[in-house]
Design a protein around this motif. Structure first.
Motif, short mmCIF file in Angstrom:
data_model
loop_
_atom_site.label_atom_id
_atom_site.label_comp_id
_atom_site.label_asym_id
_atom_site.label_seq_id
_atom_site.Cartn_x
_atom_site.Cartn_y
_atom_site.Cartn_z
N UNK A 118 0.81 -1.21 0.00
CA UNK A 118 0.00 0.00 0.00
C UNK A 118 0.85 1.26 0.00
N UNK A 119 2.14 1.10 0.10
CA UNK A 119 3.03 2.25 0.12
C UNK A 119 4.47 1.80 0.01
N UNK A 120 5.41 2.74 -0.01
CA UNK A 120 6.83 2.37 -0.14
C UNK A 120 7.32 1.58 1.06
N UNK A 121 8.37 0.79 0.83
CA UNK A 121 8.90 -0.10 1.88
C UNK A 121 9.98 0.58 2.72
N UNK A 122 9.90 1.87 2.88
CA UNK A 122 10.97 2.58 3.56
C UNK A 122 10.64 3.06 4.96
N UNK A 123 9.68 2.40 5.65
CA UNK A 123 9.31 2.81 7.01
C UNK A 123 8.96 4.29 7.07
N UNK A 124 8.12 4.73 6.12
CA UNK A 124 7.80 6.16 6.03
C UNK A 124 6.64 6.57 6.91
N UNK A 149 -1.67 5.09 -0.28
CA UNK A 149 -2.87 4.27 -0.09
C UNK A 149 -4.02 4.77 -0.97
N UNK A 150 -4.10 6.08 -1.16
CA UNK A 150 -5.15 6.64 -2.00
C UNK A 150 -4.99 6.21 -3.44
N UNK A 151 -3.76 6.25 -3.95
CA UNK A 151 -3.55 5.96 -5.37
C UNK A 151 -3.84 4.49 -5.69
N UNK A 152 -3.38 3.57 -4.86
CA UNK A 152 -3.64 2.16 -5.17
C UNK A 152 -5.11 1.83 -4.98
N UNK A 153 -5.80 2.49 -4.05
CA UNK A 153 -7.23 2.26 -3.89
C UNK A 153 -8.00 2.74 -5.12
#
Length: 453
Positions: free
Chosen positions: A110-116, A299-303
């Protein structure tokens, strides 16, 4: 932006505390269930709009609570168990169908894997988990889900569910091969089977633009895998009453419907991850907004991408009629799989030449020239071969039906009426002379009687 190295993003996973892993799992479950509730109402509204009907308008504002009403109705129905069924398998089949549909969503980023993002003070990636063979895990869970349909049809002890289960097994074999080949092209181009790394490699260009044939093959395969129109042959209520779920009622039937819609959401999420940039913002937004791909915004873009693909499912259902079963098998075995194999060879050749340092012009020459020659030879063969070789039939049904040229088609050859196969033509139906008066015959034949009017 530099290209990520293999397995560069995987070290972010496996470090969350147990309560955060549980919270992410509950979020994935809640996201799927809520999306299904919205998708059911949305589908009924959109199809009603396409067919000039009103659609749900009684339960809640604008009929938005129709999904909850359907769930309550199914829960209150009598739960029947067929007397001649294999009861253990009969009860387990809906569970086997529903659980893998939820499991596959565990590797969707749902988002980047960089602990953001921070959840209660703990930095974590917006993804439940990831590992080097995440997409093989998706394929495996999708395969197990289809077994639920096969077992439901077999265990019901009835003819029509058995036919639906057999169709589902053939459908699983046919379309999962094409789906796996479309995945393979992504593996070759990205160098990874990890979902987070595949999204990381889609910068600046999405794989839908770099691998258009794989994208189209996957879109067709995902509709076939989810038993959705026009590929809903295992259900086919016009042919099989209700297909594999004919003998089910109450919550067991609801679990089949839940599994179908959850599978729709899952394959849409996989399509977004593999080909549409995953959680990345679309091109116009990412050019002027630097923070669109950071924080909670992904999360908004993939939804939105998942919802657009769900609309595509609904659009197909409201537009296309159901395919004949032989057309369905022909599309899978004679179109999708050969096209995917040829495309995969081309992609592997291009990547090998690019890795060896060849320029764009040389790659086009070495790969495109043989393909052009093969296509030209195929076109010449189609133009030059005789009509007898094409399997075309005349009015009596000559070739292509397994009979010698000139042989007719007998619809009662087996003792009961059967429809003609592709390439066969029914003989003309004999008609008795009309008993209508002469004046009526002339009127029906278009004679001009305007003088007496």
């Amino acid at each position: 932006m530099t290209t990520p190295q293999p397995y560069e993003t995987l070290h972010f996973f496996g470090q969350d505390p147990w309560w955060l892993v549980l919270l992410k799992a509950v979020f994935c479950f809640a996201f799927l269930v809520l999306t299904v509730l919205v998708a059911i109402v949305w589908e009924r509204k959109v199809v009603a709009w396409m067919q000039l009907r009103i659609g749900p308008n009684r339960h809640g504002p604008w009929g938005m609570l129709q999904s909850l009403a359907d769930g309550v109705k199914l829960a209150l129905k009598e739960d029947l168990v067929v007397k001649g069924s294999d009861k253990v398998v009969y009860v387990l089949a809906p569970i086997v169908c529903a659980i893998p549909a939820f499991m596959a969503f565990a590797v969707i980023p749902f988002g980047p894997a960089g602990n953001e993002v921070s959840v209660f003070g703990t930095r974590t990636p917006l993804q439940l988990t990831d590992f080097p063979v995440a997409l093989l895990y998706v394929l495996a869970t999708a395969s197990v889900g289809i077994y639920g349909i096969v077992l439901a049809g077999w265990s019901s002890g009835s003819t029509y569910p058995l036919l639906g289960g057999l169709r589902s097994s053939a459908q699983m074999i046919s379309y999962e091969i094409a789906m796996g080949l479309s995945f393979a092209a992504v593996f070759v181009y990205s160098g990874s089977m990890s979902t987070s790394e595949i999204v990381a490699h889609q910068q600046p260009t999405w794989f839908a633009a770099l691998l258009p044939v794989s994208f189209i093959v996957y879109i067709v395969s995902m509709v076939g895998e989810t038993n959705r129109a026009p590929f809903d042959l295992p259900e086919a209520e016009g042919e099989l009453v209700g297909g594999f779920n004919t003998e089910y009622s109450s919550l067991k039937f609801a679990m089949f419907m839940l599994a179908e819609y959850v599978n729709m959401v899952t394959v849409s999420a996989v399509a977004s991850t593999l080909f549409l940039g995953g959680w990345r913002a679309p091109w116009p937004v990412s050019t002027f907004w630097a923070g669109a791909n950071h924080g909670w915004w992904p999360m908004l873009w993939i939804t939105l991408k998942i919802q657009l693909l769900l609309f595509f499912f609904i659009w197909l259902r409201g537009t296309l009629p159901r395919l004949r079963y032989d057309q369905f098998m022909k599309l899978g075995w004679k179109v999708l799989i050969p096209v995917s194999l040829v495309w995969l060879v081309l992609i592997a050749s291009v990547r090998a030449l690019r890795n060896e340092g060849y320029g764009f012009g040389e790659v086009v020459l070495y790969v495109g020239a043989p393909v052009g020659v093969i296509l030209l030879l195929a076109l010449l063969r189609d133009f030059l071969r005789k009509p007898e070789e094409t399997g075309e039939t005349g009015p009596a049904g000559k070739a292509g039906d397994g009979a010698p040229p000139g042989a007719g088609f007998d619809p009662m050859a087996g003792g009961y009426p059967v429809p003609p196969l592709p390439g066969q033509v029914l003989p003309p139906v004999p008609r008795r002379p009309s008993r209508a008066p002469k004046q009526l015959q002339e009127a029906l034949n278009g004679a001009d009687h305007s003088e007496g009017s």
